[in-house]
Scaffold this motif. Structure first.
Motif, short mmCIF file in Angstrom:
data_model
loop_
_atom_site.label_atom_id
_atom_site.label_comp_id
_atom_site.label_asym_id
_atom_site.label_seq_id
_atom_site.Cartn_x
_atom_site.Cartn_y
_atom_site.Cartn_z
N LEU A 89 0.85 -1.20 0.00
CA LEU A 89 0.00 0.00 0.00
C LEU A 89 0.87 1.23 0.00
CD1 LEU A 89 -3.01 1.05 0.30
CD2 LEU A 89 -2.35 1.48 2.67
N ASP A 90 0.59 2.13 -0.92
CA ASP A 90 1.32 3.39 -1.03
C ASP A 90 0.54 4.49 -0.31
OD1 ASP A 90 3.27 5.18 -1.95
OD2 ASP A 90 2.19 5.60 -3.80
N GLY A 91 1.24 5.53 0.11
CA GLY A 91 0.57 6.70 0.65
C GLY A 91 0.42 6.71 2.16
N VAL A 92 1.28 6.00 2.86
CA VAL A 92 1.21 5.97 4.32
C VAL A 92 1.68 7.29 4.91
CG1 VAL A 92 2.25 4.88 6.35
CG2 VAL A 92 1.42 3.47 4.47
N ARG A 93 0.90 7.81 5.84
CA ARG A 93 1.25 9.08 6.50
C ARG A 93 1.40 8.92 8.01
NH1 ARG A 93 1.91 9.77 1.97
NH2 ARG A 93 0.98 11.24 0.54
N ARG A 94 0.71 7.91 8.58
CA ARG A 94 0.71 7.71 10.04
C ARG A 94 0.88 6.23 10.37
NH1 ARG A 94 -3.57 11.00 8.76
NH2 ARG A 94 -5.03 9.28 8.92
N VAL A 115 8.82 11.11 4.41
CA VAL A 115 10.27 11.00 4.44
C VAL A 115 10.91 12.21 3.72
CG1 VAL A 115 12.24 9.64 3.61
CG2 VAL A 115 10.30 8.50 4.69
N ILE A 116 10.31 12.61 2.62
CA ILE A 116 10.82 13.78 1.89
C ILE A 116 10.70 15.04 2.75
CG2 ILE A 116 10.49 15.25 -0.15
CD1 ILE A 116 11.75 12.46 -0.70
N TYR A 117 9.56 15.16 3.46
CA TYR A 117 9.38 16.32 4.34
C TYR A 117 10.44 16.31 5.45
CZ TYR A 117 4.75 16.74 2.19
OH TYR A 117 3.70 16.87 1.32
N GLY A 126 16.02 14.37 10.21
CA GLY A 126 14.60 14.53 9.94
C GLY A 126 13.97 13.24 9.43
N VAL A 127 14.69 12.53 8.56
CA VAL A 127 14.20 11.25 8.05
C VAL A 127 14.10 10.23 9.19
CG1 VAL A 127 14.71 9.30 6.52
CG2 VAL A 127 15.06 11.65 5.72
N ARG A 128 15.15 10.18 10.01
CA ARG A 128 15.11 9.27 11.16
C ARG A 128 13.92 9.55 12.07
NH1 ARG A 128 19.77 6.26 11.97
NH2 ARG A 128 21.58 7.01 10.83
N ARG A 129 13.66 10.82 12.30
CA ARG A 129 12.55 11.22 13.18
C ARG A 129 11.21 10.79 12.58
NH1 ARG A 129 10.23 10.75 17.30
NH2 ARG A 129 8.84 12.37 17.99
#
Length: 169
Positions: A89-94, A115-117, A126-129
């Motif tokens: 599934l694509d589009g995971v935010r949470r 991840v980009i944000y 930021g990516v790790r967080r």
């Protein structure tokens, strides 16, 4: 799964999915996945023509604003594939998105935009967080649903559109 004839690409792009897949298989040993599947019909056809996996995606809803949400079609795609190939599934935010996807039969999820944000906000840290936040939210959701492990997550932990409809009747 036949692409429309596009006059501006005439002679450049093939519209024969079977030969395209065979050609890709001839040049790589890597699994070949198809992204953008939103219907059970396309999922079945993808398995028939030899894709190694399916990515349920509406490309962030940016391409067509009236496409269904990926989570709303996931279960039908999983059922159509019948375990023959993995469904992602694509589009995971949470973290709750990860839980729902697994409950409805996805083998894995894809995380893109968050991840980009994170990368834009604070580079590697930021990516790790972002990954830590997803992991923490996922683990909390598992705990709140009484699931000590990933294998304990089942469809009974989520309500689908059909369940909502039946409860209204």
């Amino acid at each position: 799964m036949v692409a429309p004839q596009l006059k501006n690409f005439e002679g450049i792009l093939s519209t024969d999915v079977n030969s395209d897949i065979e050609w890709l298989k001839s040049i790589t040993n890597l699994p070949i996945l198809i992204k953008g599947v939103l219907t059970h019909e396309v999922a079945r056809k993808a398995v028939e023509v030899g894709f190694s996996g399916i990515v349920v995606s509406n490309h962030g809803g940016r391409q067509l604003d009236y496409t269904p949400t990926t989570i709303s079609v996931l279960e039908k795609v999983v059922d159509a594939v019948g375990g023959k190939v993995p469904v992602l599934l694509d589009g995971v935010r949470r973290g709750t998105d990860v839980f729902k996807a697994l409950a409805l039969g996805a083998q894995a999820v894809l995380v893109g935009r968050p991840v980009i944000y994170g990368l834009a906000a604070n580079r590697e840290c930021g990516v790790r967080r972002v990954i830590e936040m997803l992991k923490d939210e996922f683990e909390l959701t598992m705990a709140l649903c009484g699931c000590p492990g990933v294998m304990d997550i089942t469809k009974s932990h989520v309500r689908t559109e059909c369940d909502k409809l039946h409860s209204m009747l």
